[in-house]
Write an enzyme that holds these catalytic residues in place. Structure first.
Site, PDB file in Angstrom:
ATOM      1  CG  HIS A   1      -1.972   0.747   1.215  1.00 53.06           C
ATOM      2  ND1 HIS A   1      -2.346   1.600  -0.042  1.00 53.06           N
ATOM      3  CD2 HIS A   1      -3.172   0.860   1.907  1.00 53.06           C
ATOM      4  CE1 HIS A   1      -3.571   2.171  -0.056  1.00 53.06           C
ATOM      5  NE2 HIS A   1      -4.153   1.722   1.402  1.00 53.06           N
TER       6      HIS A   1
ATOM      7  CG  ASP B   1      -2.981   5.194  -3.894  1.00 46.64           C
ATOM      8  OD1 ASP B   1      -2.210   4.954  -2.793  1.00 46.64           O
ATOM      9  OD2 ASP B   1      -2.801   6.125  -4.701  1.00 46.64           O
TER      10      ASP B   1
END
Length: 407
Positions: free
Chosen positions: A370, A374
């Site tokens: 992450h 995204d």
């Protein structure tokens, strides 16, 4: 002539290997190119071939860590191959003449264990009653096998647990490869912001194509099978080009984006799962993907996989479904930023145009870093993979299955 065999370099970044197993014994005669040892590096397990024929003298023990370039054995090339060992002569038993007969030795009588021997003392009886232990389950240490107070104090109730089973254990050293895998997996969990997103794929369209063309594909391409991996690899390379962040990596404070798709594919070998790389998979046809995966799988099975085969890779596909896994959260293969997990195919009822139908369904999982990917990119990537797998004729084959399969 004495030949000194040194540890060859398995790869540029490898400075040390570990002797996993000697395949020969000290003093054996070995032939040139015969595999004499298996050595572990932090990336692969490789065989060490003899550089010449002769008598071998080992200079390292199993489990030893030796530097690249160090001497691990000597081969006496002047020694001739020994002839086959003749079977040892069988000695006939002879009895000495006039030997006096030996007196028969009788074993000392063993005291028979009876219930009377297991009568506890009054103090022991009270303790055993409190513990709810039967006297017959205890071997007394008192005179004549009598159960003493200490015997009762030390007695442990079974709590209904079976006794008498094998409770042994074995301890063995992890191979260098397994230790490195463990380090990398822990690092992936600790050093990345790893999340997993899930989806499901209706495998009916792929099954229809495979059922229609797999025989012709096998005949045309020399016995090569048309499996699921070519469809998934093509779907993944298409999605990686649509969402390039998933095909990127973090290097310190910088982001490295790749304009090619080197797909790491987990395959099973004798030393466990290995992850060789299919180079420039975006340029391969269905036949090309299947041929390359088969080539790498055979090398892994035969223990011939090399460090170069497993170096690099921008994204990984892992098929836990072949082992029966229904759902999992695959761990990122660092320094990559994403891994796709495939699972087993199960027929399940689903809603299709307002009606319940039974279709072969597969859960798919994308684990991603992450820090660089995204939620929009991760979910979009997995949806793109799903769309391509559920509409392979249009999105992966340009509307012509025969042409795409080179039939």
């Amino acid at each position: 002539m004495i030949l000194e065999m040194k540890v060859p370099s398995p790869g540029e970044s490898i400075k040390e290997v570990e002797i996993a197993t000697w395949l020969v014994k000290d003093g054996d005669y070995v032939e040139k190119d015969q595999a004499i040892a298996e050595v572990d590096s932090d990336k692969a397990t490789l065989e060490l071939p003899a550089e010449a024929s002769g008598i071998i003298t080992l200079k390292a023990e199993e489990g030893d860590a030796v530097a690249v370039g160090a001497i691990v054995c000597l081969i006496d090339t002047s020694a001739s191959k020994p002839a086959g060992d003749a079977p040892a002569p069988v000695k006939e038993e002879t009895k000495p003449v006039n030997e006096a007969p030996k007196a028969e030795v009788k074993a000392a009588p063993v005291a028979e264990k009876t219930f009377a021997n297991q009568i506890p003392s009054p103090a022991a009886r009270k303790i055993l009653d409190e513990k709810n232990i039967e006297p017959t389950s205890i071997v007394g240490t008192g005179k004549g096998g009598r159960i003493t107070k200490d015997d009762a104090v030390n007695a442990i109730p079974s709590m209904g647990t079976p006794t008498g089973g094998n409770r042994g254990s074995d301890r063995s050293k992890l191979s260098m490869l397994r230790r490195k895998v463990a380090e990398r997996l822990v690092a992936a969990k600790n050093e990345t912001a790893m999340l997993t997103t899930f989806n499901e794929v209706n495998m009916t369209p792929i099954n229809l194509i495979r059922n229609e063309y797999k025989d012709a594909f096998k005949t045309k391409h020399g016995g090569l099978g048309l499996g699921f991996m070519s469809f998934f690899t093509k779907a993944v390379t298409r999605a990686l080009q649509m969402y390039p962040d998933v095909n990127s990596m973090i290097d310190g404070n910088e982001k490295i984006a790749y304009n090619f798709c080197d797909i790491s594919v987990a395959v099973s070998g004798p030393k466990g799962l290995m992850v060789p790389v299919v180079r420039n998979a975006e340029n391969l046809t269905f036949r090309g993907v299947e041929a390359e995966i088969k080539r790498l799988a055979i090398k892994a099975r035969d223990g011939q996989i090399t460090v170069d085969d497993m170096t690099g890779g921008t994204f990984t596909i892992s098929n836990g479904g072949v082992f029966g896994s229904m759902l999992s959260t695959p761990i990122i293969n660092p320094p990559q930023s994403g891994i796709l997990g495939m699972h087993n195919i199960i027929e399940r009822p689903i809603a299709v145009n307002g009606k319940v139908e039974i279709h072969p369904m597969m859960y798919v999982a994308l684990s991603y870093d992450h820090r660089i990917i995204d939620g929009r990119e991760s979910v979009g990537f997995l949806v793109a993979v799903k769309e391509a797998l559920e509409n392979p004729l249009e999105l992966l084959m340009e509307g012509n299955a025969k042409k795409a399969l080179e039939l």
